[in-house]
Design an enzyme around this catalytic site. Structure first.
Site, PDB file in Angstrom:
ATOM      1  N   ASP A  28       3.979   5.942  -4.285  1.00 54.80           N
ATOM      2  CA  ASP A  28       4.639   5.002  -3.138  1.00 54.80           C
ATOM      3  C   ASP A  28       5.849   5.801  -2.692  1.00 54.80           C
ATOM      4  O   ASP A  28       6.601   6.735  -3.560  1.00 54.80           O
ATOM      5  CB  ASP A  28       4.798   3.818  -3.266  1.00 54.80           C
ATOM      6  N   SER A  29       6.294   5.549  -1.476  1.00 57.93           N
ATOM      7  CA  SER A  29       7.476   6.149  -1.037  1.00 57.93           C
ATOM      8  C   SER A  29       8.859   5.469  -1.283  1.00 57.93           C
ATOM      9  O   SER A  29       9.878   6.042  -0.978  1.00 57.93           O
ATOM     10  CB  SER A  29       7.414   6.030   0.596  1.00 57.93           C
ATOM     11  N   GLY A  30       8.962   4.246  -1.795  1.00 57.85           N
ATOM     12  CA  GLY A  30      10.103   3.525  -1.778  1.00 57.85           C
ATOM     13  C   GLY A  30      10.318   2.392  -0.997  1.00 57.85           C
ATOM     14  O   GLY A  30      11.091   1.507  -0.852  1.00 57.85           O
ATOM     15  N   GLY A  31       9.085   2.312  -0.017  1.00 55.85           N
ATOM     16  CA  GLY A  31       9.269   1.401   1.068  1.00 55.85           C
ATOM     17  C   GLY A  31       9.036  -0.091   0.566  1.00 55.85           C
ATOM     18  O   GLY A  31       9.535  -0.997   0.952  1.00 55.85           O
ATOM     19  N   ASP A  82       8.451   3.764   4.706  1.00 53.86           N
ATOM     20  CA  ASP A  82       8.244   2.689   5.595  1.00 53.86           C
ATOM     21  C   ASP A  82       9.224   1.356   5.492  1.00 53.86           C
ATOM     22  O   ASP A  82       9.814   1.447   4.469  1.00 53.86           O
ATOM     23  CB  ASP A  82       6.940   2.117   5.610  1.00 53.86           C
ATOM     24  N   GLN A 129       2.307  -1.233   9.754  1.00 54.99           N
ATOM     25  CA  GLN A 129       2.960  -2.722   9.300  1.00 54.99           C
ATOM     26  C   GLN A 129       2.767  -3.383  10.554  1.00 54.99           C
ATOM     27  O   GLN A 129       1.891  -3.084  11.500  1.00 54.99           O
ATOM     28  CB  GLN A 129       4.505  -2.072   9.399  1.00 54.99           C
ATOM     29  N   GLY A 156       2.582  -4.236   4.128  1.00 54.56           N
ATOM     30  CA  GLY A 156       3.245  -5.476   4.309  1.00 54.56           C
ATOM     31  C   GLY A 156       2.407  -6.667   4.520  1.00 54.56           C
ATOM     32  O   GLY A 156       2.422  -7.562   5.026  1.00 54.56           O
ATOM     33  N   ASP A 206      -4.438  -0.499  -4.417  1.00 54.85           N
ATOM     34  CA  ASP A 206      -3.833  -0.313  -5.840  1.00 54.85           C
ATOM     35  C   ASP A 206      -3.188  -1.918  -6.020  1.00 54.85           C
ATOM     36  O   ASP A 206      -2.933  -2.623  -5.369  1.00 54.85           O
ATOM     37  CB  ASP A 206      -2.692   0.767  -5.683  1.00 54.85           C
TER      38      ASP A 206
END
Lengths: 315, 315
Positions: A28-31, A82, A129, A156, A206
């Protein structure tokens, strides 16, 4: 990124080599942390600044740095940065976060292409989103679908709203996403969430559910959820599922699993996690087989009937 | 006895069936708890009364009840109830506890015989006490050796005294015990304790060392002890021992194990426990092979040279 650090993992050969995991890795990106660490971060158009939960040091995360980090980690499936927000939220706030996520999607893609683009079996996903707002979800999905991502995430959701709202959003979003690219519903979910989401066109999930539930004494089976802490299992010699391929579900008595959970033995968490991961894998295999055989609706009906039967007490 | 209860385990088929463990099981009598729970127990000639650490309820343990419980559990190797005391202690106190343990040995044996005596491969061990006093140890060993136990435990060592004292006690006790019965040194120990004790005639050990050390980031290897928490491992790509049969020792980098330990991942405890259990098993196999080949002294010298070499840093 923070521990042990992306550059360190890269020096050690990337995540596959580091963790000795030869199969697919998704990062994941950190969003999600933009939401979950809301108390210790600051968001701007550029990115997000936050304090490390380990040593309090200050770090900046941008769409570009997130792609760079995921490249250093060497994961196969990577996410754009995001802004994920908690529901319920004001429409204006949902709109703002969704529009920002779209701009970050474009910046993420540009960075990904500048770094060489998709490798063999590797790719970057854009993230839809729009909260629980049908119109905003549709805008997000349409705009993203026009960008050349290898797959599309639906983010989201499962952040506090009822399941019906989540499924309604999938009904809107999935038809707007490309038919030939995977659709990934982030952070979902229960077995029921999964079969309902697949019915609406989701390919990929996931979730911490099978492992976290296992650590807390909960298992998922063909006959629904079972809480092994419950005293009724204390002298039950039956296995959780005598027909399972998983030794933890097939060979150990409920009484023993109950004892391990109550005594807080590490083996309890290990065995119940094994039960759950095996059940989720068998569920996904059943889903794939049913889709291929053109009988998905029947599969869902049968599977739900099993859960509804419930866990029958020993005689 | 307290959780899940001996009668409950018996109803569920005994420990082998309950835990799905088809191999040998050894159970202790409660003698160690007489020492470790000294704050919440009361000792008389009859036995020991203590409060449950789970619910505070009052329980009585006698030599007879201990044998009965171990019979209900269905363990293969059972222990008499004894009084284990912490060292250093007054000679008078050591003598009193040793004499009490001898009387309890006789009562335990009588109960064991009354319950049917040794089964196929099952038996009851007497426990030598006597602290760090040579004369009391000799008395205890001689008196016990005259009783028809299937094996002999050496208890009350590794409870705070230096290794040299422990080995000195073994030098006195082992020659007084029957040649044709196993000798079991309770609660020992490090690899070095083990090779030195075997040299003095000990056959059998039990210890939390390999598992507890593994949970705390410590491993035992051919080249001595290694603390994986240490920062020097952070970028070391080498496995702990490339020649090991254990995948956890052979296939994972020290850097990854270091990361797991620092991040307190359950997988760290699991892998390091595996490393240690595998090392202890290979050490015991090496010991058996060397004894059979008539080269035990050489084996000890080689093994100690490996430990003394120490863990060499990466170049």
């Amino acid at each position: 990124m923070l521990r042990p650090g992306a550059e360190r993992v890269a020096r050690l050969g990337g995540l596959h080599e580091f963790a000795r995991w030869p199969h697919t890795i998704l990062t994941d990106s950190g969003g999600f942390q933009v939401m979950s660490l809301a108390q210790i971060r600051k968001l701007t158009e550029t990115g997000v600044t936050f304090r490390s939960h380990i040593d309090g040091s200050r770090h900046e995360m941008t769409p570009e740095r997130s792609v760079e980090i995921q490249g250093l980690l060497g994961s196969d499936i990577q996410m754009q940065l995001d802004e994920c927000i908690r529901l319920p939220a004001e429409r204006k706030e949902i709109d703002r976060a969704m529009q920002l996520s779209l701009r970050w999607a474009a910046r993420s893609r540009a960075k990904f292409e500048a770094m060489g683009g998709p490798g063999k079996g590797q790719g970057l996903y854009g993230i839809v989103q729009g909260g629980d707002d049908a119109e905003l979800r549709a805008t997000s999905a349409r705009e993203l679908a026009a960008m050349p991502f290898e797959g599309f995430s639906i983010g989201g959701l499962a952040v506090g709203e009822p399941q019906a709202v989540m499924l309604q959003m999938l009904d809107i979003v999935c038809p707007l996403l490309p038919q030939d690219r995977p659709r990934y519903l982030m952070g979902v979910g229960t077995p029921d969430d999964i079969v309902e989401s697949v019915a609406r066109g989701v390919d990929q999930f996931d979730c911490v559910m099978p492992t976290r539930a296992g650590r807390h004494g909960q298992v998922f089976t063909r006959f629904g959820r079972i809480n092994l802490r419950n005293a009724r299992h204390a002298e039950d010699p039956r296995p959780l599922d005598e027909a399972s391929d998983c030794p933890a579900a097939r060979d150990y008595s409920r009484a023993y699993l109950h004892h391990l959970v109550r005594a807080e033995e590490a083996l309890g968490a290990m065995l119940l996690t094994w039960v759950n991961v095996a059940y989720y894998q068998s569920l996904m295999q059943g889903i794939r087989d049913a889709i291929e055989a053109g009988r998905y609706a029947d599969f869902v009906a049968e599977t739900k009937a099993g859960w509804a039967r419930g866990d029958i007490a020993a005689v």
